[in-house]
Design an enzyme around this catalytic site. Sequence first.
Site: not given
Ligand code: FAD
Ligand code: PHB
Length: 398
Positions: A73, A201, A293, A297, A384
Amino acid sequence: MLRTQVVIIGAGPSGLLLSQLLHLQGIDSVVLEQRSRDYVAARIRAGLLEQHSVDLLVEAGAGERLQRECLVHDGFLMAWEGEVHRIDLHALAGKRVTVYGQTEIQQDLAEVRARSGGDIRYEATDVRLHDITTARPRVSCTHRDQAVEIECDFIAGCDGYHGVSRRSIPAEVLRTYERVYPFGWLGVLAEVPPLNDELVYANHSRGFALCSMRSRTRSRYYLQCPLEDTVEQWSDQRFWDELRQRLPAAHAARMTTGPSIEKSIAPLRSFVAEPMRYGQLFLAGDAAHIVPPTGAKGLNLATADVRVLHRGLTEFYRNRGRTLLDEYSQRALSRVWKATRFSWWFTTLMHKFGEDPFALQMQRAELTYIASSRAGAQTVAENYAGLDFDPDVVAAIR
Ligand code: FAD
Ligand code: PHB
């Protein structure tokens, strides 16, 4: 007792990406994940990638399907009170963003890791960190009913906000900053074509709405909702009716609705923990910081941490250099704070916080400023699409 070079806690995007990048440098790791592989694979989360995240996934060898199936995009729309303004990311910041679901990234990383013989232990419970401040830290857990203990050089805490790693740092060492927002996001995934080619948005008097997508046939929509709401209170019909009301009329008119595939409510929070290193433990991704979200980021910050951390570990194993590892926390946090600021600001601008007339006028003034000023719009676009890494970081990790 088992032995590896790096124990990685958590098999989310941070943990899997780090273990694959380390593998490519000849560095061994064991990943301990508390959930099952199916559970981790099914989580619906982020959808939008900055270019540096795409580049790192490609570098890790996990970019092939991404490059084939993603949508690129050049901009996105901001809507409020009948106005619609496009932020042209490419014209204003010289960048684009990539739509590709975190669910797919998770699957791609798990597959490359399996192909390269990665040691990933799902359903590892009671994970505990020991002797973090010594040169021989250990991690213990229970895996398949067996007690496991692994000795290592480093521990990477990639276990998300609720994980055990951050909690293993003594309270007197860790400083935390937090803002909890008084609402949540209700997300719906549906097998319907997106209502617009780019993300929309919308700031509306009934609350914020976001129209995102996963592909040309699959949409991801969000509504600001009260924190106390449950998904049972939101039938598909109610969701679509509410979304239609919050969108500009022309967009609402061309919206295709259909049964939801997934529906969930997520709270919104800003959170930063400093420092991101304690002894031989390094935190990465959501384990160290959470953003609402709105700015998309979270995942992008996680990949940025992993970029710096894997270079630091590589430097250590190549020539015992510790400079990058010693600077990891400070370098990662410099980007984290800027993304935290942008995500907080964009959340504040686009959501309904109450009926305070002064706050509403501030939102209106800011939105019309962005729509009428190239400088205003450029600031939005630059943040962004993703800030450039600080020049000293670029020099250090080259
Ligand atoms: P996580 O994905 O949380 O992974 C952590 C892992 O550790 C998990 O698998 C968990 O089960 C495991 N774990 C936890 N505790 C333990 C333990 N004690 N022992 C062993 N394992 C454990 N980000 C963006 O950049 N763009 C977006 O568009 C965006 N949209 C989002 C929309 C929503 C609705 C949500 C909720 C989040 C969004 N995010 C977005 C954020 C993004 O999903 C997270 O920042 C990302 O998942 C972080 O990855 P991570 O691997 O650091 O953590
Ligand atoms: C998504 O597609 O899940 C999404 C996209 C943009 C955002 C948050 C979530 O700012």
